[in-house]
Enzyme design. Structure first.
Site, short mmCIF file in Angstrom:
data_model
loop_
_atom_site.label_atom_id
_atom_site.label_comp_id
_atom_site.label_asym_id
_atom_site.label_seq_id
_atom_site.Cartn_x
_atom_site.Cartn_y
_atom_site.Cartn_z
N GLN A 14 42.79 48.99 28.33
CA GLN A 14 42.19 48.03 27.44
C GLN A 14 40.96 48.28 27.19
OE1 GLN A 14 44.56 46.96 25.41
NE2 GLN A 14 44.88 44.76 25.88
N ILE A 15 39.95 48.11 28.22
CA ILE A 15 38.61 48.37 28.14
C ILE A 15 38.08 49.63 27.87
CG2 ILE A 15 36.38 47.69 29.19
CD1 ILE A 15 37.21 45.48 30.82
N ASP A 35 42.50 58.51 33.94
CA ASP A 35 43.36 57.50 34.64
C ASP A 35 44.45 58.12 35.67
OD1 ASP A 35 45.23 55.15 34.40
OD2 ASP A 35 43.99 54.62 32.68
N ARG A 86 43.47 40.21 35.18
CA ARG A 86 43.95 38.96 35.14
C ARG A 86 45.10 38.52 34.37
NH1 ARG A 86 39.92 33.99 35.38
NH2 ARG A 86 38.54 35.43 34.16
N ARG A 92 39.65 35.64 39.25
CA ARG A 92 39.32 36.77 39.38
C ARG A 92 39.51 37.38 40.84
NH1 ARG A 92 35.15 34.73 36.17
NH2 ARG A 92 35.01 35.79 33.78
N THR A 123 35.31 46.40 36.93
CA THR A 123 36.54 46.03 37.79
C THR A 123 36.16 44.80 38.44
OG1 THR A 123 37.01 48.43 38.06
CG2 THR A 123 38.27 46.88 39.42
N ARG A 155 28.39 35.80 25.83
CA ARG A 155 29.40 34.73 25.50
C ARG A 155 28.61 33.45 25.22
NH1 ARG A 155 33.77 36.52 29.94
NH2 ARG A 155 35.04 37.60 28.51
N HIS A 179 29.87 36.56 38.92
CA HIS A 179 30.43 36.73 37.66
C HIS A 179 31.82 35.85 38.07
CE1 HIS A 179 32.38 38.11 34.05
NE2 HIS A 179 33.21 38.85 34.58
N1 APR Z 1 42.29 55.72 38.88
C1 APR Z 1 42.15 55.75 37.51
N2 APR Z 1 42.45 54.83 36.78
C2 APR Z 1 43.42 53.72 37.43
C3 APR Z 1 43.27 53.79 38.71
C4 APR Z 1 42.97 54.65 39.66
N3 APR Z 1 42.74 54.82 40.87
N4 APR Z 1 44.11 52.37 38.93
C5 APR Z 1 44.35 51.94 38.07
N5 APR Z 1 43.95 52.64 36.75
C6 APR Z 1 43.87 52.47 35.48
C7 APR Z 1 45.07 51.87 35.05
O1 APR Z 1 46.11 52.89 35.03
C8 APR Z 1 44.86 51.35 33.69
O2 APR Z 1 44.93 52.33 32.51
O3 APR Z 1 42.85 51.43 34.80
C9 APR Z 1 43.31 50.96 33.82
C10 APR Z 1 42.92 49.70 33.71
O4 APR Z 1 43.19 49.13 32.13
P1 APR Z 1 44.03 47.69 31.97
O5 APR Z 1 45.05 47.37 32.98
O6 APR Z 1 44.05 47.65 30.24
O7 APR Z 1 42.84 46.65 32.50
P2 APR Z 1 41.33 46.35 31.57
O8 APR Z 1 41.88 45.12 30.61
O9 APR Z 1 40.75 47.72 30.84
O10 APR Z 1 40.49 45.67 32.78
C11 APR Z 1 40.11 46.60 33.59
O11 APR Z 1 38.01 45.43 34.49
O12 APR Z 1 37.24 43.37 33.59
C12 APR Z 1 37.97 43.94 34.54
O13 APR Z 1 39.53 42.43 35.32
C13 APR Z 1 39.24 43.52 34.45
O14 APR Z 1 39.74 44.49 36.79
C14 APR Z 1 39.94 44.30 35.21
C15 APR Z 1 39.26 45.88 34.83
#
Ligand code: APR
Length: 312
Positions: A14-15, A35, A86, A92, A123, A155, A179
């Site tokens: 997402q981010i 990823d 989360r 967190r 993260t 925010r 945070h």
């Molecule tokens: N290597 C690369 N990518 C990875 C790995 C890894 N070892 N493990 C997980 N990922 C990828 C996931 O496959 C996923 O596509 O990280 C991505 C995370 O994306 P989302 O699940 O959509 O999470 P997002 O909302 O982007 O948040 C990411 O930032 O703000 C923090 O709490 C939030 O810890 C979370 C992080």
């Protein structure tokens, strides 16, 4: 051969997706989205979609996908969002165990393939993950920063604008500390067009804004029902990224490694920093009131407790 900057996005969820969109629209550099290998096909789809967006406003950047960290070689900037977000009912801290393993693995890969890159990490739990990344990578503190203060301050500023009905453009204000719920929106620093907020808001309105800021991430998690905030975290990261890539020397609050500043030694705490081509060029210290100092001591303890849970 291009002279454009190279930006590696580790985590294309997402981010990561919104980061890619903003970076493309700002033409900050060529992007590589990394990823898990099992998700490479999905990320390639995202990349193809982004590539096709470029002609509409004429963005001259290249975007690629990979499931292999070797693709980040030569990156000027690495943005780490890899990890689990989360869900409702989770703090967190509940993410610590699973995200710690991911963060350590990413830190190993980044130090191997892009040892000179500036790293911004999102993260969660942020305060512990940035510490763990530092421990594993061995990167100097100036080369590594956690994104939280920019988001939390955004925010805070947004809620002030919403409550007063005044333009968000004129609102400034700083949030420091960890945070989490112990973060400190410094109401003393908040102004609208240079006017202190207590001239425009009542004490109880200000108190409500402080509380809402401290649990703003949770409020969004509860509303979304599946995942956490992504637009505003991505925008906050890109503000920091741009400051670094364009050597803007902006003062942005972020989780920076303090070495004596604010009485903190060796921990990453949300403090105002100067961000420019040298990374975190300086932690900016200023005098706190006794009440603010007491709040900072509380948040520092909370950060240390979280870090202790990583076993590092
Ligand atoms: N290597 C690369 N990518 C990875 C790995 C890894 N070892 N493990 C997980 N990922 C990828 C996931 O496959 C996923 O596509 O990280 C991505 C995370 O994306 P989302 O699940 O959509 O999470 P997002 O909302 O982007 O948040 C990411 O930032 O703000 C923090 O709490 C939030 O810890 C979370 C992080």
């Amino acid at each position: 051969m291009t002279t454009r900057k190279k930006i590696a996005l580790i985590g294309a969820g997402q981010i990561g997706g919104i980061l890619a969109l903003i970076a493309t629209q700002k033409e900050l550099g060529d992007l590589v989205l990394v990823d898990l290998p099992s998700l490479e096909q999905r990320v390639r789809g995202k990349v193809l979609d982004l590539m096709a967006l470029r002609p509409h406003d004429g963005y001259d950047v290249e975007i690629s996908a990979s499931g292999d960290f070797a693709a980040i070689a030569g990156a000027d900037l690495v943005i780490v969002t890899a990890g689990v977000p989360r869900r409702p009912g989770m703090s967190r801290e509940d993410l610590l165990e699973i995200n710690l393993g991911i963060t350590r693995e990413v830190a190993r890969q980044v130090s191997r393939h892009a040892p000179d890159a500036f790293v911004i990490l999102t993260t969660n739990p942020l305060d512990a993950m940035i510490y763990a990344f530092h421990q594993t990578s061995g990167f100097p503190g100036r080369q590594l920063v956690g994104m939280a203060g920019a988001l939390d301050s955004g925010r805070f500023r947004s809620f002030i604008a919403m409550e007063t009905g005044l333009s968000v453009q004129d609102v400034s204000g700083l949030v420091i500390g960890g945070h989490g719920p112990s973060m400190i929106p410094l109401t003393r620093t908040a102004t609208i067009g240079g006017v202190p907020i207590d001239a425009l808001l009542t004490r109880s309105q200000i108190d409500a804004i402080v509380k809402r800021t401290q649990r703003a991430g949770t409020e969004i998690v509860e509303l979304l029902g599946n995942g956490s905030a992504f637009y505003s975290p991505a925008a906050a990261v890109m503000e920091m990224a741009e400051a670094y890539l364009k050597d803007q020397k902006r003062i942005i609050p972020a989780a920076a490694r303090c070495q004596g500043e604010y009485g903190v030694d060796g921990y990453f705490i949300g403090v105002p920093c100067v961000i420019g081509a040298g990374g975190v060029e300086r932690v900016v210290e200023f005098e706190l009131t006794p009440e603010e100092r007491a709040l900072l001591d509380t948040t520092i303890e909370a950060v240390k407790l979280t870090v202790a849970k990583t076993g590092t």
